[in-house]
Design a protein around this motif. Structure first.
Motif, mmCIF file in Angstrom:
data_model
loop_
_atom_site.group_PDB
_atom_site.id
_atom_site.type_symbol
_atom_site.label_atom_id
_atom_site.label_comp_id
_atom_site.label_asym_id
_atom_site.label_seq_id
_atom_site.Cartn_x
_atom_site.Cartn_y
_atom_site.Cartn_z
ATOM 1 N N UNK A 1 0.851 -1.180 0.000
ATOM 2 C CA UNK A 1 0.000 0.000 0.000
ATOM 3 C C UNK A 1 0.890 1.234 0.000
ATOM 4 N N UNK A 2 0.412 2.315 -0.556
ATOM 5 C CA UNK A 2 1.171 3.569 -0.558
ATOM 6 C C UNK A 2 0.863 4.350 0.712
ATOM 7 N N UNK A 3 0.957 3.682 1.839
ATOM 8 C CA UNK A 3 0.649 4.286 3.131
ATOM 9 C C UNK A 3 0.139 3.233 4.080
ATOM 10 N N UNK A 4 -0.442 3.667 5.169
ATOM 11 C CA UNK A 4 -0.971 2.744 6.165
ATOM 12 C C UNK A 4 -2.344 2.223 5.766
ATOM 13 N N UNK A 5 -2.724 1.114 6.386
ATOM 14 C CA UNK A 5 -4.015 0.497 6.095
ATOM 15 C C UNK A 5 -5.190 1.442 6.345
ATOM 16 N N UNK A 6 -5.225 2.176 7.460
ATOM 17 C CA UNK A 6 -6.392 3.047 7.702
ATOM 18 C C UNK A 6 -6.645 4.067 6.586
ATOM 19 N N UNK B 1 -5.857 -3.694 15.583
ATOM 20 C CA UNK B 1 -4.616 -3.060 15.128
ATOM 21 C C UNK B 1 -3.686 -4.027 14.404
ATOM 22 N N UNK B 2 -3.874 -5.326 14.607
ATOM 23 C CA UNK B 2 -2.969 -6.314 14.019
ATOM 24 C C UNK B 2 -3.558 -7.052 12.826
ATOM 25 N N UNK B 3 -4.853 -7.323 12.849
ATOM 26 C CA UNK B 3 -5.477 -8.105 11.775
ATOM 27 C C UNK B 3 -6.835 -7.547 11.405
ATOM 28 N N UNK B 4 -7.150 -7.725 10.134
ATOM 29 C CA UNK B 4 -8.486 -7.430 9.629
ATOM 30 C C UNK B 4 -8.931 -8.700 8.912
ATOM 31 N N UNK B 5 -10.088 -9.224 9.312
ATOM 32 C CA UNK B 5 -10.577 -10.488 8.755
ATOM 33 C C UNK B 5 -11.925 -10.260 8.084
ATOM 34 N N UNK B 6 -12.019 -10.723 6.842
ATOM 35 C CA UNK B 6 -13.265 -10.678 6.089
ATOM 36 C C UNK B 6 -13.745 -12.109 5.886
ATOM 37 N N UNK C 1 -16.027 -23.675 5.651
ATOM 38 C CA UNK C 1 -15.799 -22.549 6.564
ATOM 39 C C UNK C 1 -14.342 -22.095 6.561
ATOM 40 N N UNK C 2 -13.666 -22.299 5.451
ATOM 41 C CA UNK C 2 -12.303 -21.814 5.228
ATOM 42 C C UNK C 2 -12.361 -20.655 4.238
ATOM 43 N N UNK C 3 -13.262 -19.724 4.490
ATOM 44 C CA UNK C 3 -13.507 -18.634 3.553
ATOM 45 C C UNK C 3 -12.903 -17.313 4.010
ATOM 46 N N UNK C 4 -12.233 -17.296 5.140
ATOM 47 C CA UNK C 4 -11.708 -16.040 5.683
ATOM 48 C C UNK C 4 -10.536 -15.524 4.851
ATOM 49 N N UNK C 5 -10.537 -14.214 4.643
ATOM 50 C CA UNK C 5 -9.395 -13.534 4.033
ATOM 51 C C UNK C 5 -8.859 -12.592 5.107
ATOM 52 N N UNK C 6 -7.593 -12.804 5.462
ATOM 53 C CA UNK C 6 -6.992 -12.099 6.591
ATOM 54 C C UNK C 6 -5.915 -11.140 6.111
ATOM 55 N N UNK C 7 -5.981 -9.911 6.577
ATOM 56 C CA UNK C 7 -4.942 -8.916 6.359
ATOM 57 C C UNK C 7 -4.101 -8.861 7.631
ATOM 58 N N UNK C 8 -2.828 -9.235 7.529
ATOM 59 C CA UNK C 8 -1.914 -9.153 8.670
ATOM 60 C C UNK C 8 -1.222 -7.795 8.608
ATOM 61 N N UNK C 9 -1.644 -6.869 9.466
ATOM 62 C CA UNK C 9 -1.152 -5.494 9.426
ATOM 63 C C UNK C 9 0.171 -5.317 10.159
ATOM 64 N N UNK C 10 0.651 -6.357 10.837
ATOM 65 C CA UNK C 10 1.894 -6.240 11.596
ATOM 66 C C UNK C 10 3.116 -6.314 10.699
ATOM 67 N N UNK C 11 2.944 -6.783 9.479
ATOM 68 C CA UNK C 11 4.080 -6.931 8.570
ATOM 69 C C UNK C 11 4.058 -5.830 7.514
ATOM 70 N N UNK C 12 5.228 -5.524 6.997
ATOM 71 C CA UNK C 12 5.324 -4.547 5.920
ATOM 72 C C UNK C 12 6.085 -5.188 4.772
ATOM 73 N N UNK C 13 5.516 -5.453 3.638
ATOM 74 C CA UNK C 13 4.153 -5.138 3.227
ATOM 75 C C UNK C 13 3.134 -6.032 3.935
#
Length: 165
Positions: free
Chosen positions: A74-79, A101-106, A119-131
């Motif tokens: 991302x060209x910046x932070x997740x928020x 602050x660490x994960x966003x799960x859809x 039930x393995x449909x989750x898409x997880x954004x791990x925000x602790x790592x860059x990228x």
């Protein structure tokens, strides 16, 4: 590793149930024509070990092929891009399940789709790592990340053209 093992066991059960439904239907169809037939007549002698090995191999390899971890720049932070990302997921049929602050799960909004994916449909954004690391069902992760990248690029172009005027 634990997640991979759980996925393998779930898909082994899923494939076995699907296999037994198909074999059962074929057996019933053939049994109507020949009532003396047994279920063992449908398979060659010695085919059971081959079937077991086949199902184990499929169950072990499917999670590696069906699920992926992608690095997402991302060209910046997740928020800064949270609204764009959440809108893209909403259009793709997903809803926000958990956000901190660490994960966003859809997760997928449709119960039937969730069931067919075990039930393995989750898409997880791990925000602790860059990228950011995005983990989930391969085809959905790739499709949604392309959509998010396009939306971000389009918004940044719109902003730069407005700044130029």
């Amino acid at each position: 590793m634990k997640k991979y093992l759980i996925r393998s066991i779930k898909y082994l059960i899923y494939f076995l149930v699907f296999f037994f439904i198909i074999v059962g239907l074929l057996f019933l169809w053939q049994y109507a024509k020949n009532p003396d037939m047994t279920c063992a007549c449908m398979f060659k002698e010695g085919s059971m070990p081959k079937l077991v090995v086949f199902f184990l191999l499929v169950a072990v390899t499917y999670p590696a092929l069906g699920f992926v971890k992608r690095k997402f720049h991302l060209n910046g932070d997740y928020p800064k891009y949270a609204e764009i990302i959440e809108d893209a997921f909403k259009e793709a049929g997903y809803k926000l399940d958990k956000k901190d602050d660490e994960k966003v799960i859809f997760r997928h909004a449709k119960a039937v789709t969730r069931l067919t994916r075990m039930y393995e449909d989750a898409i997880t954004f791990d925000l602790t790592q860059d990228p950011i690391v995005v983990d989930g069902f391969r085809k959905d992760v790739d499709r949604i990340l392309r959509n998010v990248s396009y939306r971000i690029r389009r918004e940044e172009e719109d902003n730069s053209s407005q700044d130029a005027q």
